[in-house]
Design an enzyme around this catalytic site. Structure first.
Site, PDB file in Angstrom:
ATOM      1  CB  CYS A 145       2.002  14.378 -28.559  1.00  0.00           C
ATOM      2  SG  CYS A 145       2.057  14.148 -30.300  1.00  0.00           S
ATOM      3  CG  HIS A 159       6.479  12.060 -29.864  1.00  0.00           C
ATOM      4  ND1 HIS A 159       6.105  10.773 -30.236  1.00  0.00           N
ATOM      5  CD2 HIS A 159       5.205  12.862 -30.076  1.00  0.00           C
ATOM      6  CE1 HIS A 159       4.764  10.573 -30.825  1.00  0.00           C
ATOM      7  NE2 HIS A 159       4.323  11.956 -30.868  1.00  0.00           N
TER       8      HIS A 159
END
Ligand code: NAP
Length: 354
Positions: free
Chosen positions: A152, A245
């Site tokens: 990710c 993120h």
């Protein structure tokens, strides 16, 4: 066109739920099979799954019976395309078993990402790497195949690095991540560990962020991927953020670059056909924000349905050439949305024809 039935391995987990959510109303695919562990098997999906997303569980999924993942399930599914949201350890034998039985497996798991014959794919970054599928099928003797999407954090990073590598050539970069708790699955990190805290360690993450971009930005030479040759130093942290993120980068280039030319390279980056026409391709893969305090996960992570990467604070770096901040949605672009996007590319390139 008739929709293509698809199955989800690990459908009850954090990423599995994202698949179910994102596939509701998908123009090409519809969920026909949900599979998980023996713990969930035999129950309707609505009962087996502890739904964690802010939109209601799709009605069509609620009554689907959850099947156990076992070696003999492979021959019995009414679909040929499988999305895998299994934990890394379980994923390796299960995904191989399905590929051997003729299924196309689009995986989120790390198990096969760095296998020399497995495409590690992001459509805007390296669509030509799907040709590695032919190498995989020949070498392994499988009628099916495995295609993986990146970690990710790597995914958002590689989408930003692609246009910068093309425009300036990358020499080396430092990346410090601040990663959301949804990236650890459910129940994931204990609340007593993460509330009001930062955990400066995510098992195996720095190794992935330092290696996967080199494969993604590498070149396919008809037999294998020749990795890109720049160097990455990653420091990965878990922070008390739900989704998204954030990554702080310092970059050194081969060619001269300043903030304005870097912004221009990022803003003019677009995917060619057939990627531009895929249902999940965002209008712009990278969106540059000018406000001094953007991007922020709580405000910006859903931009372009979570499929765009946001960049901000592009400025000179006293150590390298340029500093910037990026934000990517970890369970959408960095997981389920990325795997669905990959399957769309495979369909457009003819790899899902039986
Ligand atoms: P998770 O919430 O823990 O879900 C795991 C899923 O796998 C559940 O459906 C579980 O079924 C099933 N499962 C576990 N052990 C199994 C076994 N032995 N046999 C069969 N099924 C089993 O994990 P997650 O966060 O969704 O992550 C899934 C994968 O995606 C991992 O490989 C992860 O590294 C990767 N990934 C995650 C993210 C993210 O942001 N979360 C991003 C990129 C990639 P039960 O419910 O029945 O136990």
């Amino acid at each position: 066109m008739n929709k293509i039935p698809v199955g989800i391995l690990g459908a009850t987990g954090m990423v599995g739920q994202r698949f179910v959510q994102l596939l509701e109303g998908h123009p090409w695919f519809e969920v026909s099979q949900v599979l998980a562990s023996e713990r969930s098997a035999g129950q309707p999906y609505g009962a087996a799954c502890h739904w964690l997303l802010p939109t209601p569980m799709p009605a069509a999924a609620q009554g689907l019976p959850v099947k156990a993942i076992s070696p003999d399930t492979a021959a019995k599914l009414d679909c040929r395309l499988l999305f895998s949201a299994l934990p890394g350890k379980e994923a390796r034998p299960v995904e191989e078993n399905y590929a051997q039985a003729g299924y196309a497996v689009c995986s989120n798991a790390s198990a096969h990402r760095m296998d020399a014959d497995a495409p590690l794919l992001i459509p805007e970054v390296n669509a030509a790497h799907t040709r590695l599928i032919d190498v995989q099928r020949r070498g392994r003797g499988w009628p099916g195949f495995i295609v993986t999407n990146a970690n990710c954090s790597t995914t958002a990073l590689a989408i930003v690095l692609r246009p910068l590598q093309d425009a300036f050539g990358l020499r080396r970069l430092s990346v410090v991540t601040m990663q959301a708790i949804s990236g650890a699955g459910y129940p994931g990190v204990a609340s007593l560990d993460i509330l009001g805290n930062v955990i400066p360690y995510i098992d195996g993450e720095e190794e992935k962020v330092e290696s996967e971009p080199l494969k993604l930005l590498g070149k396919f030479d008809q037999a294998a991927i020749q990795p890109a040759d720049f160097r990455i130093s990653a420091q990965c942290n878990r922070v008390p953020v739900l989704n998204g993120h954030t990554e702080c980068l310092s970059l050194e280039f081969e060619q001269p670059a300043d903030p304005s030319t870097v912004i221009e390279a990022l803003e003019t980056f677009s995917a060619g056909e057939p990627v531009a026409g895929l249902p999940s391709t965002p209008a712009r893969p990278v969106i540059v924000r000018r406000e001094p305090d953007s991007p922020q996960p709580a405000r910006d992570v859903e931009t372009q349905r979570g499929m765009a990467v946001l960049v901000g604070r592009v400025r000179p770096c006293p150590l390298f050439d340029i500093k910037l901040v990026l934000l990517g949605h970890n369970t959408v672009r960095g997981a389920a949305g990325g795997a669905i996007h990959n399957a769309e590319l495979l369909l457009a390139q003819g790899y899902l024809e039986s």
